[in-house]
Enzyme design. Structure first.
Site, PDB file in Angstrom:
ATOM      1  N   GLN A 129       0.807  -1.200  -0.037  1.00 49.02           N
ATOM      2  CA  GLN A 129      -0.007   0.258   0.061  1.00 49.02           C
ATOM      3  C   GLN A 129       0.711   1.289  -0.185  1.00 49.02           C
ATOM      4  O   GLN A 129       0.436   2.372  -0.054  1.00 49.02           O
ATOM      5  CB  GLN A 129      -0.833   0.188   1.251  1.00 49.02           C
ATOM      6  CG  GLN A 129      -1.870  -1.260   1.216  1.00 49.02           C
ATOM      7  CD  GLN A 129      -2.457  -1.256   2.706  1.00 49.02           C
ATOM      8  OE1 GLN A 129      -3.402  -0.269   3.105  1.00 49.02           O
ATOM      9  NE2 GLN A 129      -1.735  -1.695   3.797  1.00 49.02           N
ATOM     10  N   ASN A 130       2.064   1.103   0.099  1.00 50.19           N
ATOM     11  CA  ASN A 130       3.223   2.061   0.136  1.00 50.19           C
ATOM     12  C   ASN A 130       3.076   2.857  -1.109  1.00 50.19           C
ATOM     13  O   ASN A 130       3.527   2.115  -2.289  1.00 50.19           O
ATOM     14  CB  ASN A 130       4.404   1.815   1.111  1.00 50.19           C
ATOM     15  CG  ASN A 130       4.147   1.032   2.359  1.00 50.19           C
ATOM     16  OD1 ASN A 130       2.990   1.549   3.010  1.00 50.19           O
ATOM     17  ND2 ASN A 130       5.016   0.314   2.997  1.00 50.19           N
ATOM     18  N   VAL A 131       3.610   4.131  -1.060  1.00 47.21           N
ATOM     19  CA  VAL A 131       3.935   4.862  -2.264  1.00 47.21           C
ATOM     20  C   VAL A 131       5.253   5.207  -2.264  1.00 47.21           C
ATOM     21  O   VAL A 131       5.843   5.960  -3.226  1.00 47.21           O
ATOM     22  CB  VAL A 131       2.905   6.066  -2.537  1.00 47.21           C
ATOM     23  CG1 VAL A 131       1.381   5.831  -2.335  1.00 47.21           C
ATOM     24  CG2 VAL A 131       3.057   7.191  -1.265  1.00 47.21           C
ATOM     25  N   HIS A 179      -1.519   1.472  -4.113  1.00 48.42           N
ATOM     26  CA  HIS A 179      -1.828   2.769  -3.782  1.00 48.42           C
ATOM     27  C   HIS A 179      -0.886   3.831  -5.000  1.00 48.42           C
ATOM     28  O   HIS A 179      -0.753   4.935  -4.614  1.00 48.42           O
ATOM     29  CB  HIS A 179      -1.824   3.227  -2.351  1.00 48.42           C
ATOM     30  CG  HIS A 179      -2.966   2.693  -1.601  1.00 48.42           C
ATOM     31  ND1 HIS A 179      -2.981   2.523  -0.282  1.00 48.42           N
ATOM     32  CD2 HIS A 179      -3.855   1.993  -1.962  1.00 48.42           C
ATOM     33  CE1 HIS A 179      -3.965   2.077   0.012  1.00 48.42           C
ATOM     34  NE2 HIS A 179      -4.727   1.386  -1.057  1.00 48.42           N
ATOM     35  N   CYS A 208      -1.049  13.260 -15.558  1.00 50.59           N
ATOM     36  CA  CYS A 208      -1.845  14.533 -15.928  1.00 50.59           C
ATOM     37  C   CYS A 208      -3.221  14.107 -15.167  1.00 50.59           C
ATOM     38  O   CYS A 208      -3.925  13.084 -15.265  1.00 50.59           O
ATOM     39  CB  CYS A 208      -2.190  14.476 -17.255  1.00 50.59           C
ATOM     40  SG  CYS A 208      -3.538  15.734 -17.948  1.00 50.59           S
ATOM     41  N   CYS A 256       0.168  19.778 -17.774  1.00 54.13           N
ATOM     42  CA  CYS A 256       0.651  18.985 -18.794  1.00 54.13           C
ATOM     43  C   CYS A 256       0.787  19.706 -20.228  1.00 54.13           C
ATOM     44  O   CYS A 256       0.150  20.380 -20.431  1.00 54.13           O
ATOM     45  CB  CYS A 256      -0.597  18.122 -18.701  1.00 54.13           C
ATOM     46  SG  CYS A 256      -0.727  16.974 -20.185  1.00 54.13           S
ATOM     47  N   GLY A 260       2.841  -4.212   9.074  1.00 56.85           N
ATOM     48  CA  GLY A 260       3.112  -2.799   9.239  1.00 56.85           C
ATOM     49  C   GLY A 260       1.690  -2.074   8.840  1.00 56.85           C
ATOM     50  O   GLY A 260       1.859  -0.974   7.969  1.00 56.85           O
ATOM     51  N   PRO A 298       3.721  -4.175  15.854  1.00 57.02           N
ATOM     52  CA  PRO A 298       4.069  -3.941  17.147  1.00 57.02           C
ATOM     53  C   PRO A 298       2.859  -3.730  17.895  1.00 57.02           C
ATOM     54  O   PRO A 298       2.688  -3.783  19.111  1.00 57.02           O
ATOM     55  CB  PRO A 298       5.162  -2.775  17.239  1.00 57.02           C
ATOM     56  CG  PRO A 298       4.892  -1.927  15.953  1.00 57.02           C
ATOM     57  CD  PRO A 298       4.508  -3.096  15.120  1.00 57.02           C
TER      58      PRO A 298
HETATM   59  P1  OAD Z   1      -1.418   3.295   8.979  1.00 60.59           P
HETATM   60  O1  OAD Z   1      -0.668   4.266   9.464  1.00 60.59           O
HETATM   61  O2  OAD Z   1      -2.809   3.189   9.025  1.00 60.59           O
HETATM   62  O3  OAD Z   1      -0.823   1.934   9.753  1.00 60.59           O
HETATM   63  C1  OAD Z   1       0.618   1.694  10.148  1.00 60.59           C
HETATM   64  C2  OAD Z   1       0.797   0.579  11.037  1.00 60.59           C
HETATM   65  O4  OAD Z   1       2.089   0.205  11.213  1.00 60.59           O
HETATM   66  C3  OAD Z   1       0.143   0.562  12.386  1.00 60.59           C
HETATM   67  O5  OAD Z   1      -0.721  -0.648  12.598  1.00 60.59           O
HETATM   68  C4  OAD Z   1       1.361   0.726  13.198  1.00 60.59           C
HETATM   69  O6  OAD Z   1       1.076  -0.237  14.426  1.00 60.59           O
HETATM   70  C5  OAD Z   1       2.320  -0.223  12.405  1.00 60.59           C
HETATM   71  N1  OAD Z   1       3.641  -0.027  12.910  1.00 60.59           N
HETATM   72  C6  OAD Z   1       4.159   1.282  13.283  1.00 60.59           C
HETATM   73  N2  OAD Z   1       5.675   0.997  13.530  1.00 60.59           N
HETATM   74  C7  OAD Z   1       5.966  -0.407  12.856  1.00 60.59           C
HETATM   75  C8  OAD Z   1       7.047  -1.038  12.805  1.00 60.59           C
HETATM   76  N3  OAD Z   1       8.280  -0.727  13.162  1.00 60.59           N
HETATM   77  N4  OAD Z   1       7.104  -2.222  12.151  1.00 60.59           N
HETATM   78  C9  OAD Z   1       5.796  -2.783  11.762  1.00 60.59           C
HETATM   79  N5  OAD Z   1       4.671  -2.258  12.000  1.00 60.59           N
HETATM   80  C10 OAD Z   1       4.611  -0.897  12.308  1.00 60.59           C
HETATM   81  O7  OAD Z   1      -0.842   2.811   7.584  1.00 60.59           O
HETATM   82  P2  OAD Z   1      -1.388   1.840   6.579  1.00 60.59           P
HETATM   83  O8  OAD Z   1      -2.077   0.595   7.017  1.00 60.59           O
HETATM   84  O9  OAD Z   1      -0.325   1.706   5.430  1.00 60.59           O
HETATM   85  O10 OAD Z   1      -3.274   5.440   1.747  1.00 60.59           O
HETATM   86  O11 OAD Z   1      -2.338   2.776   5.895  1.00 60.59           O
HETATM   87  C11 OAD Z   1      -3.156   2.374   4.679  1.00 60.59           C
HETATM   88  C12 OAD Z   1      -3.449   3.615   3.700  1.00 60.59           C
HETATM   89  O12 OAD Z   1      -4.135   4.535   4.667  1.00 60.59           O
HETATM   90  C13 OAD Z   1      -2.183   4.102   3.203  1.00 60.59           C
HETATM   91  O13 OAD Z   1      -1.675   3.544   1.998  1.00 60.59           O
HETATM   92  C14 OAD Z   1      -2.652   5.460   2.967  1.00 60.59           C
HETATM   93  C15 OAD Z   1      -3.500   5.779   4.025  1.00 60.59           C
HETATM   94  O14 OAD Z   1      -4.592   6.717   3.897  1.00 60.59           O
HETATM   95  C16 OAD Z   1      -3.410   6.397   0.758  1.00 60.59           C
HETATM   96  O15 OAD Z   1      -2.810   7.253   0.942  1.00 60.59           O
HETATM   97  C17 OAD Z   1      -4.459   6.062  -0.380  1.00 60.59           C
END
Ligand code: OAD
Length: 262
Positions: A118-120, A136, A144, A164, A204, A231
């Site tokens: 999901q990471n960009v 994502h 554009c 553009c 994560g 964690p």
């Molecule tokens: P979140 O910020 O919602 O969740 C991050 C998770 O990482 C949490 O559950 C933390 O407990 C965990 N975490 C923190 N430190 C960590 C570590 N060292 N090792 C492992 N886990 C750790 O992020 P996402 O779930 O990625 O979308 O969020 C999903 C989407 O919501 C993103 O892609 C983004 C956001 O809005 C868009 O931008 C479209």
């Protein structure tokens, strides 16, 4: 019957040893297809902010409705552009961590593999992951806002939002905003992997944002084992087959080395 939510707890101290159940190691070693779903947490140890962590999360400091929706961009393209430019610079200044690198090693070890992120931030690719889909988008790419075409040549220095060259519309980051559809091919590949994998590692992610958050259920419905690495507790924790309660930078190298290099 499956062991439910085995919790191998560890502190955030990367040196602490994470106990990993031997059945999980065996399942990983025997699996022909391992899929991995990552979220912002895997990049936290590289210094990239997550979204929902208390204090440090981007969405605790910024309002996503003002920065990550098509209507926010229509209302104030410069604010949105500048915010992504700031994040793009931040991401460019950090390095992949041990968690990213462990997934590169995992990709080499298993016959069939897919990393669904999901990471960009592009850190998986910079670490060396190749079999990967970005659900994502990618913050380094620009497209554009009208035609959707990827634009290679644009100036990061310009004080105004670049336009553009073809149609004159504003350029925007090639990321998925709230209210937008995910790239069709990436989602299809992710769902296919969730259905076919024997093990799905969920690393994560707060497991709150769909459709990505639906992939663990899809995997379990098709007989896959779901392993959470985080964690903190998430809505997935109670349903996961195994939970490795720790930071991915510590847990993943240990998981890979214990599986293949006992
Ligand atoms: P979140 O910020 O919602 O969740 C991050 C998770 O990482 C949490 O559950 C933390 O407990 C965990 N975490 C923190 N430190 C960590 C570590 N060292 N090792 C492992 N886990 C750790 O992020 P996402 O779930 O990625 O979308 O969020 C999903 C989407 O919501 C993103 O892609 C983004 C956001 O809005 C868009 O931008 C479209």
């Amino acid at each position: 019957m499956r062991l439910r939510a085995f919790s191998a707890r560890c502190s955030m101290n990367p040196a602490s040893v994470i106990a990993i159940p031997s059945e999980l190691l065996r399942a990983l070693r025997r699996a022909r297809f391992v899929a991995v779903l990552t979220g912002a947490g895997i990049s936290a140890e590289s210094g990239v902010a997550t979204f929902r962590d208390a204090q440090t999360g981007l969405w605790t400091r910024f309002d996503p409705r003002e920065l990550a929706t098509p209507s926010a961009f229509a209302r104030n393209p410069k604010r949105v552009w500048d915010w992504y430019a700031w994040r793009r610079e931040r991401v460019a200044s950090v390095e992949p961590n041990a968690g990213h690198r462990a997934l590169v090693e995992l990709e080499r070890r298993v016959p069939e593999f897919l990393l669904i992120t999901q990471n960009v931030d592009g850190l998986h690719q910079r670490a060396g992951s190749r079999k990967l889909v970005e659900l994502h988008g990618n913050i380094a790419r620009v497209k554009c806002s009208r035609e959707g075409t990827i634009v290679e040549n644009w100036s990061a220095e310009a004080s105004e939002v670049p336009r553009c060259a073809n149609c004159g519309a504003f350029l925007r980051p090639d990321v998925v905003w709230f209210e937008e559809l995910l790239p069709e091919h990436a989602l299809a590949a992710a769902e296919d992997a969730a259905r076919r994998c024997e093990v799905l590692l969920v690393i994560g992610t707060s497991a709150e944002v769909y459709p990505a958050a639906g992939l663990p259920t899809l995997a379990q419905e098709h007989g896959g084992l779901v392993v959470e690495v985080n964690p903190n507790e998430t809505p997935l924790s109670a349903r996961a087959d195994y939970v490795l309660r720790g930071a991915s930078g510590a847990a993943l190298p240990r998981l890979v080395s214990a599986s293949w290099m006992p």
